[in-house]
Every structure is written in C-alpha cells, then in structure tokens.
Design an enzyme around this catalytic site. Structure first.
Site, PDB file in Angstrom:
ATOM      1  N   ASP A  95      10.601  32.472  68.227  1.00 35.39           N
ATOM      2  CA  ASP A  95       9.501  33.171  69.296  1.00 35.39           C
ATOM      3  C   ASP A  95       9.368  32.029  70.317  1.00 35.39           C
ATOM      4  O   ASP A  95       8.080  31.797  70.674  1.00 35.39           O
ATOM      5  CB  ASP A  95       8.210  33.175  68.243  1.00 35.39           C
ATOM      6  CG  ASP A  95       8.507  34.113  67.116  1.00 35.39           C
ATOM      7  OD1 ASP A  95       9.397  35.317  67.176  1.00 35.39           O
ATOM      8  OD2 ASP A  95       8.196  33.680  65.962  1.00 35.39           O
ATOM      9  N   GLU A  96      10.203  31.504  70.875  1.00 34.42           N
ATOM     10  CA  GLU A  96       9.914  30.764  72.131  1.00 34.42           C
ATOM     11  C   GLU A  96       9.880  31.525  73.462  1.00 34.42           C
ATOM     12  O   GLU A  96       9.921  31.076  74.550  1.00 34.42           O
ATOM     13  CB  GLU A  96      11.133  29.722  72.314  1.00 34.42           C
ATOM     14  CG  GLU A  96      11.224  28.639  71.191  1.00 34.42           C
ATOM     15  CD  GLU A  96      12.188  29.037  70.102  1.00 34.42           C
ATOM     16  OE1 GLU A  96      12.676  30.417  69.932  1.00 34.42           O
ATOM     17  OE2 GLU A  96      12.491  28.282  69.239  1.00 34.42           O
ATOM     18  N   LYS A 136      12.349  33.826  74.286  1.00 35.28           N
ATOM     19  CA  LYS A 136      13.649  34.076  75.034  1.00 35.28           C
ATOM     20  C   LYS A 136      13.818  35.114  75.625  1.00 35.28           C
ATOM     21  O   LYS A 136      14.490  35.419  76.723  1.00 35.28           O
ATOM     22  CB  LYS A 136      14.852  33.974  73.834  1.00 35.28           C
ATOM     23  CG  LYS A 136      14.985  32.753  72.881  1.00 35.28           C
ATOM     24  CD  LYS A 136      15.896  32.997  71.928  1.00 35.28           C
ATOM     25  CE  LYS A 136      15.265  33.355  70.610  1.00 35.28           C
ATOM     26  NZ  LYS A 136      14.133  32.953  69.826  1.00 35.28           N
ATOM     27  N   GLY A 143      12.278  39.779  67.325  1.00 38.88           N
ATOM     28  CA  GLY A 143      11.380  40.700  68.229  1.00 38.88           C
ATOM     29  C   GLY A 143      11.140  40.131  69.518  1.00 38.88           C
ATOM     30  O   GLY A 143      10.482  38.884  69.570  1.00 38.88           O
ATOM     31  N   HIS A 144      12.017  40.568  70.388  1.00 39.99           N
ATOM     32  CA  HIS A 144      11.923  39.919  71.817  1.00 39.99           C
ATOM     33  C   HIS A 144      11.134  40.767  72.695  1.00 39.99           C
ATOM     34  O   HIS A 144      11.161  41.914  73.112  1.00 39.99           O
ATOM     35  CB  HIS A 144      13.404  40.086  72.333  1.00 39.99           C
ATOM     36  CG  HIS A 144      14.235  38.927  71.515  1.00 39.99           C
ATOM     37  ND1 HIS A 144      15.495  39.113  71.740  1.00 39.99           N
ATOM     38  CD2 HIS A 144      13.954  38.093  70.668  1.00 39.99           C
ATOM     39  CE1 HIS A 144      16.236  38.086  70.647  1.00 39.99           C
ATOM     40  NE2 HIS A 144      15.021  37.523  70.331  1.00 39.99           N
ATOM     41  N   ARG A 194      32.028  40.304  51.038  1.00 36.58           N
ATOM     42  CA  ARG A 194      32.981  41.478  51.576  1.00 36.58           C
ATOM     43  C   ARG A 194      32.537  42.674  50.566  1.00 36.58           C
ATOM     44  O   ARG A 194      33.654  43.300  50.135  1.00 36.58           O
ATOM     45  CB  ARG A 194      34.497  40.919  51.343  1.00 36.58           C
ATOM     46  CG  ARG A 194      34.962  39.795  52.209  1.00 36.58           C
ATOM     47  CD  ARG A 194      35.830  38.872  51.786  1.00 36.58           C
ATOM     48  NE  ARG A 194      35.302  38.159  50.316  1.00 36.58           N
ATOM     49  CZ  ARG A 194      35.955  37.398  49.765  1.00 36.58           C
ATOM     50  NH1 ARG A 194      37.077  37.375  49.979  1.00 36.58           N
ATOM     51  NH2 ARG A 194      35.246  36.453  48.967  1.00 36.58           N
ATOM     52  N   GLN A 251      16.347  34.310  66.886  1.00 39.72           N
ATOM     53  CA  GLN A 251      15.713  33.026  65.863  1.00 39.72           C
ATOM     54  C   GLN A 251      15.995  32.063  66.699  1.00 39.72           C
ATOM     55  O   GLN A 251      15.873  31.732  67.856  1.00 39.72           O
ATOM     56  CB  GLN A 251      16.327  33.106  64.501  1.00 39.72           C
ATOM     57  CG  GLN A 251      15.908  34.395  63.692  1.00 39.72           C
ATOM     58  CD  GLN A 251      16.747  35.775  63.861  1.00 39.72           C
ATOM     59  OE1 GLN A 251      17.989  35.544  64.210  1.00 39.72           O
ATOM     60  NE2 GLN A 251      15.958  36.638  63.942  1.00 39.72           N
TER      61      GLN A 251
END
Ligand code: IMP
Length: 438
Positions: free
Chosen positions: A13-14, A16, A40-41, A142, A234
């Site tokens: 949450d910086e 981005k 969540g961007h 797998r 993240q």
C-alpha cells in the site's frame, strides 16, 4: 530491451498504482507479475478514481497494452467484475491480455483460505480472504489449474476433478478429521460442485477473448526495443521467502518475482523503482516494529485515508523504518526511490525515523527471521522537525519546505538510494520530480 520494475518497498500500500500510472505513458506494455486480487491499486485520473485488483494500472492509459502475467493468480469472477466496472467508466480494454499460463483461483480456494485462517486461531495471518495462499499452494503442489487448462477441451473434467479434491480438503477441517468421508457438511460444503463448475466455465468463456500467449507478446515487445513496465504487487516485507514469515503473502514480491512472473530475463531489466511511503502501513497481523502509538496512528490513518483498498480494513501506521527499508533496497537493488504521501506529515511538528532495533538489550540493524524476535524488537528513533505547512501545491524541488527536503535527504541517506520522485497528493500531477525516475 528496457524493462523497468516498480515494486513495493515496505509492507504494501505504498501507492504503487500512482507511480505506475505516472510512468505508464512512457511504456508500450505494463505487465502485472504476481499476487492476485489481494492487491488494490488506486489510481486517480481525470475520469475518476479506479481501484484495480487484477487489471494492470497501465490499462488506464490509452495506447498502452496491459498484460496479466503468468505469475498472477486469477479469480475469473473478480476479473470480470473489474472489467465491467472499467467498461462502464469508458475504459477501453480490448488490448488487455491474460496469460494462458496464469493459475486460477477457484471458489474453494477462498473457502480454504478462510477455514485455514480460523483454524490458526490467535496465530491468524489476517489474509485478505481472496484464496491467494491456497491457490499458490495448489500451484506449487502441481494440483492447480491454469487458464489454458480450464479452457482446453478437457477443461470441464479437470475442473470437476479439482473440485472433488478440494471437497476432500475442505472436509478435513471438520472436527479435525483429515480426509473425512464424503458426507455433505452444510458449514464447509455449501456449494454444489456441478453448479459451481458450470458458473466457473461460463465466467472463463467470457474471458476467453482476452486470453493469449503473453510470453511471446512481452518478448516481442522487448525485441523491438519497447519499454515494458513490470507492475509489482504487495511489497518486500510480505515476500514469501524474505519477508516476515509467516505473516506474508504467498508470492515473491521482490523484483525477482516480477521477472519470474512476467517471464522477462534479468538481462532485460534496466531499472527497479522502489516505492516507499513516508510512513509505512501494514494490514493484517504480525510484527511491525515502528508502529505508531494509537493516537498518532489514527491521526495518520485519518489524514492519509489508510483503509485497505481490497478489504476496507484500517491500516496500521508506522514511522519510517530504516532497517526494513535498507533490507528491501538490498533485496531489490533499486535504481531509484519514489517516496509517496509526504503531504500526510504537513501538520506534524516532529517526525520520527527508526534507525535501528534493540533486541534483548542489543542493538541490531537487520530483520530477524523469527516472528517472535521481530515482534520483540524495540525501535530506536531519531527525531526531525516537521515543516508545518502545506506541500500539496509543490511541483518542483524548490517548492518543498526546507524541513521536508531534510526529511527526504535523510530517507535517501538511510536507504542508500536516491529519491527521484515525491508525491504530495493522489492526483496525477501531485508529484515533485527530483531526478529522472527512468
Ligand atoms: P493474502 O495475500 O491475502 O494471503 O494475505 C497475507 C498477508 O498479506 C496479509 O497480512 C494481508 O493483509 C497482506 N496483503 C496481501 N495483499 C496486500 C496488499 O496488496 N497490500 C497490503 N497488504 C497485503
């Protein structure tokens, strides 16, 4: 072959999304590399505010092709909802490409995520509940299904087989009886698997037009010398390998994950931008050594609107932590730093920076691997004067108050990487360029 990675440098949450959006106009491709709808961007544009979970932020820039890479885990229902929202807002999405190799999040992954969290009790991680861990676990075992598997002629059969396997796993949570027999349980087994598979196939069919060979598209773009932006999700301290395990996410969140998740070779990488927030925040449980006291934290949360873009949870707020910040810089080898949310400190008389930890009476400047040790670390702070004036209108270095410049210079010194860009608000133009980012 210029590929530039933008990755989160702290606990997520910086902002981005803001940085990627600023750079996307200079790229021909933006590739989301790992994680899933746990991200969540938030991107603020002239057309409104968008919260993107799977669609790369580049999709909001006309003429930029966006790719969901094979390192991402995709929830088809969530992706369709996002596409519908974007289409309703007039965002043109025909060039979106979903890697055929991306793994799928199935409805039972979400159920397993929640069951595992409640089984952990007090040791819960505080996941976003989006099925991320179980989907990546199946991939590593797998036992996962990729987009191409589910869309193949035998897709329906494979989906049914996977759903049966999941039913057994889900039942193993009942009364602690691993592999319990096939009796229905209304608590853990609420969905008819046939109906579930039908709905799932329908959703995948709607996504089929977007599915393709993302690897070739990305490689061809690099061969043509186009700029490819790698969008991380993240952040470093949530990395599965190097982060504060087990309070991490289930993918590789460093630049290594961006390369692996997009299929781009390290030799193509010409820059890695680390996005730091002036104050780190954390959602979910786990140690957070520089966490602010409740009063300061709630003030920052209020000014910075620090609530999860995916879950709405209040974020825990902390002072800038040089120990984790340097650790993240060494893991990623940033060529430049973007420092966001500087304006949130505009009214603060004093700022703190954590320059080291004290663990059992001894000063340390590394991130200990044991969660209990990281939780026991006491932050060692230094204080700096605040600037007590608005930075919101700042657009050039000269516009920033002297004390803000001193704070940026100290961050730069502590991290060991030049701060190239500072943001002073969420709008596209609310940024101050100090050096070229690329
Ligand atoms: P998961 O990724 O949902 O399994 O959650 C694992 C941990 O990572 C939890 O502490 C989440 O709050 C955190 N997390 C996952 N995605 C994000 C994100 O995009 N921003 C901040 N924290 C995240």
């Amino acid at each position: 072959m210029p590929a530039i990675a933008v990755v989160g440098a702290q606990w997520g949450d910086e902002a981005k999304g803001h940085i990627i959006d600023l750079l996307a106009g200079r790229a021909s491709l933006v590739v989301r590399c790992q994680g899933g709808p746990n991200a969540g961007h938030t991107v603020v544009t002239e057309r409104g505010t968008f919260r993107l979970h799977l669609v790369p932020c580049g999709a909001l820039r006309p003429g930029v092709r966006s790719v969901i890479g094979h390192g991402v885990v995709v929830d088809p229902f969530g992706l369709l909802e996002e596409l519908d929202t974007l289409a309703a807002a007039g965002v043109e999405l025909s060039s979106l490409l979903l890697s055929e190799r991306a793994h799928l999040i199935m409805p039972y992954h979400r159920r397993l995520d929640l069951l595992e969290e409640s089984a952990r009790g007090e040791a819960a991680i505080g996941t976003t509940g989006r099925g991320i861990g179980p989907a990546y676990a199946d991939k590593a075992a797998r036992a996962g299904l990729r987009v191409c598997d589910a869309l193949s002629p035998s897709g329906r059969k494979e989906l049914q087989r996977a759903a049966q396997r999941a039913r057994r796993l889900i039942r193993s949570f009942d009364d602690g009886a691993p592999g319990a027999p096939d009796a229905p349980n209304p608590n853990t087994d609420p969905v008819d698997p046939v109906e579930e598979v039908d709905r799932y196939v329908e959703a995948l069919e709607r996504l089929r037009p977007y599915v393709g060979d993302a690897l070739t598209v990305v490689h061809d773009a690099l061969d043509r010398g186009e700029t490819v932006l790698l969008e991380g999700a993240q952040a470093a301290l949530l990395d599965l390998d190097a982060g504060a395990y087990p309070f991490v996410t289930s993918s590789c969140t460093t630049v290594a994950g961006a390369l692996a998740g997009s299929g781009i070779p390290p030799s193509a990488l010409t820059g890695t931008i680390g996005v730091y927030k002036a104050y780190p925040t954390r959602v979910g449980m786990g140690p957070f050594p520089s966490e602010m006291d409740a009063e300061t934290g709630s003030r920052v949360r209020k000014i910075g609107h620090e609530y999860g873009a995916t879950t709405g949870r209040p974020r825990r707020c902390g002072w800038f932590d040089a120990v984790t910040a340097r650790y993240s810089a060494r893991l990623n080898g940033y060529s430049a730093v973007a420092l966001t949310h500087l304006d949130v400190f505009d009214t603060f008389p004093t700022l703190r920076l954590c320059t080291g930890y004290r663990l059992r009476g001894e000063r340390i400047d590394r991130v200990p691997p044991l969660a209990a040790d990281l939780a026991a670390c006491e932050p060692i702070y230094e204080e700096m004067p605040g600037w007590r004036q608005s930075t919101a209108g700042a657009r050039r270095a000269e516009d920033l108050p002297r004390a803000a410049g001193a704070f940026i210079a100290r961050v730069e010194e502590l991290v060991g990487v030049p701060v190239a860009l500072v943001t002073v608000g969420p709008e596209r133009d609310e940024a101050v360029s100090l050096r070229p980012l690329l």
